[in-house]
Design a protein around this motif. Structure first.
Motif, PDB file in Angstrom:
ATOM      1  N   SER A 111      31.538  48.601  36.726  1.00 56.90           N
ATOM      2  CA  SER A 111      32.718  47.732  36.831  1.00 56.90           C
ATOM      3  C   SER A 111      33.976  48.588  36.913  1.00 56.90           C
ATOM      4  O   SER A 111      33.983  49.751  36.493  1.00 56.90           O
ATOM      5  N   VAL A 112      35.032  47.992  37.433  1.00 55.29           N
ATOM      6  CA  VAL A 112      36.322  48.672  37.476  1.00 55.29           C
ATOM      7  C   VAL A 112      36.786  48.996  36.052  1.00 55.29           C
ATOM      8  O   VAL A 112      37.277  50.096  35.776  1.00 55.29           O
ATOM      9  N   GLU A 118      33.952  42.730  32.545  1.00 56.63           N
ATOM     10  CA  GLU A 118      32.950  43.287  33.463  1.00 56.63           C
ATOM     11  C   GLU A 118      32.146  42.228  34.208  1.00 56.63           C
ATOM     12  O   GLU A 118      31.433  42.554  35.157  1.00 56.63           O
ATOM     13  N   ASP A 159      32.534  41.892  38.098  1.00 54.28           N
ATOM     14  CA  ASP A 159      31.998  43.026  38.861  1.00 54.28           C
ATOM     15  C   ASP A 159      30.488  43.147  38.737  1.00 54.28           C
ATOM     16  O   ASP A 159      29.799  43.504  39.699  1.00 54.28           O
TER      17      ASP A 159
END
Lengths: 281, 281, 281
Positions: free
Chosen positions: A114-115, C64, C67
């Motif tokens: 994830s970012v 998260e 994503d």
């Protein structure tokens, strides 16, 4: 045999003795290792450290960092179940360790998931970890985000890609970078050391990767001036424990048990006969 | 043989039978034990309670205390991975238990590791735990912060220091205080009982201390009027399980497994032949 | 022999072969299963998934979900140590899964333990789980709160009550509902399938229920169009692993180890000879 693979400063047959020397130092000094790690790994990580002779301390609270982190010999940070409320303590502990020249090790679990996670890992990398250990895809994700894409000489081979990414990350961050795999690779950006121990079934046990990262922290704690070698040796010794455990195991759960028992009981002759490390300078 | 070590109210050969009686009561009544504990210990603690015949419940959320804590038979609080957001639930649960005369047990893990942690432990001690169990340094840190420094007759011996600290803490707090060690000590501030069971390798398994604290909660739940004895017996029985496990173990991980198996399978004859408790009144 | 128990669409001797087919599919495709679960279960759950051939991912952070959840093949939500700060991520993940037709499984641990917990479970049920698995009292509490009290034909029998509650919950929620017990029951509200495998001692190991829920998620991930059958087969296979483990076990801790080893090593002939499923249409 090739000149470029010859290790002049560290004759290859010195590695097994160095392995025993370092394991003995961990057992003798019992370094206190603070672990701020994911929930899944806490049990196995603490037991891995105990069985190696180190002292685990699973404190993760921001309020305790100023009082406690000065007392520890090394720090292990792992983002496996990261959440926003845990990140400040990780950063505070890493910052303290960096400022006081205390070794600390980063495990960027699933860095690319994830970012949010990748950003957290990049922020932690900025705080100058002594060692970063991950699998190939974690190191590649972190390296790409940190220092940009690398161009391996043969980018069709994943292990070559990981190697190039590890070197670039090491050069960019100043950390020793370790890539776990069938063969473990450790690099400071120039020198490369390979550890050839371990068995495939270790990947079928959750938190073995996390636990070897904590073991690296314990080894670097007793040999801070040679973090590259300490890292390679921790990976090799954990792999040897896995090999010994495998000879008694029926599956992943019994391997997990026998691995820890074997790490605890590892003697000099057995260790020296099994450590397989090659060094490329 | 000495008069001061003679236990008139509790002949020494009654301890093994009392041990069996209490373990049988736990198996029969299966007391529900709420554990608000550290992340590292949850798995082993729950399995320890299950193998002893009790019912573990790992609920830690403040919103659930008013509904759930009234249903439990005892409470176990452990500050091992304490954070500010967990403390209110611990205090609410302890407060409820105290008010409703439900037994509760405190494990002040690493009490002296930080100001934050020590303060939290002191606040919990104010809420009148039935039993406090820790190792020597934890009890000494908590006692010193709670009731001031103690002057042991021979403060050069750590075990004597721990004993004096335990007595002072017991007198100051009203709790039974247990100090784990090679010999476990249990005191109400005057009377002292020693449990001589267990093996050294149990310290190489994470969360054994936490788990025996939960076991104490289960034992006190079925014999609330004799908390001192129930505490000593829980320590002894856990130690016996460790001794039996040790005879089958190759290292800490197999000891952990065999300890739990042994606790589950413990029979009357084996238990009675192994319980070693001495009482000083 | 009775007409109402005859399974025309699924001859009874097809179940064992279907079991092997599905386990093989899990091993071959290694579905990625996101688990937002309680702290106690994380280790065993991850190891259960790994030993079955699936890939566990214990990510629980709200940031998260956008994503990561799109990458997973199924989702497992478990409220065992629920707190208010974990619920939004559970709901976000469930919502995403429902909208994208990704299977997700709910384990309503101790659903009736508090108003807070029951409300959370009801909110999650609104988000259309593919499967709900619990023990009898959990399913009865959730069913009663969700669709109102059921009137079993013979409400003096708990298993009958649980069956009626399961049917009502399945009809009201649209989920497959599984009730674990001496005999596991799975229903879509009309059809009922029973899995007869497993051993009683599995209840003495913490998190076995949680872990089989995650296994159900892995099985449904590879056979989404037959969630009822995949659920029954996961329950049966986990039970078979328990039976095989039991033949080697001395108690709950060694059973836990041998269960995971057995799940990992399960071969076609052994599995087919042991799967016991009956279907009532």
């Amino acid at each position: 045999m090739e000149p470029e693979s010859k290790d002049e400063s560290q004759p290859s047959d010195q590695w097994p003795h160095k392995a025993w020397s370092l394991l003995s130092a961990v057992r003798r000094h019992s370094p206190l290792i603070q672990c701020i790690t994911n929930f899944v790994s806490m049990d196995l990580m603490a037991n891995t450290l105990l069985s190696a002779g180190a002292s685990p301390a699973m404190l993760h609270t921001l309020e305790e960092i100023p009082d406690f982190t000065p007392q520890v010999h090394a720090l292990c940070l792992n983002v496996g179940t990261l959440s926003a409320d845990w990140l400040p303590a990780m950063k505070a502990a890493a910052e303290f360790a960096s400022k006081s020249c205390k070794p600390w090790v980063l495990d960027p679990v699933a860095a690319g998931a994830s970012v949010f996670r990748l950003r957290a890992c990049l922020e932690l990398v900025q705080l100058k970890p002594t060692v970063i250990r991950g699998n190939g895809s974690e190191i590649m994700a972190l390296s790409k985000a940190s220092v940009g894409p690398t161009k391996g000489v043969d980018s069709s081979h994943e292990s070559t890609d990981a190697m190039e990414a590890a070197k670039a990350l090491a050069q960019g961050s100043g950390a020793i970078v370790a890539v776990s795999g069938a063969i473990d690779i450790v690099t400071d950006g120039k020198r490369v050391v390979e550890a050839h121990n371990g068995v495939a079934m270790m990947q079928k046990i959750t938190a073995t990767g996390c636990s070897v990262t904590a073991l690296i922290a314990a080894f670097v704690a007793v040999d801070q001036s040679n973090a590259l070698e300490a890292t390679a040796l921790a990976l090799s010794i954990f792999g040897v424990a896995g090999e010994l455990g495998m000879s008694l195991a029926r599956g992943p759960a019994s391997l997990r048990m026998h691995l820890i028992d074997s790490l605890y009981g590892l003697d000099e002759a057995t260790l020296i006969s099994r450590v397989k490390i090659t060094s490329f300078d």
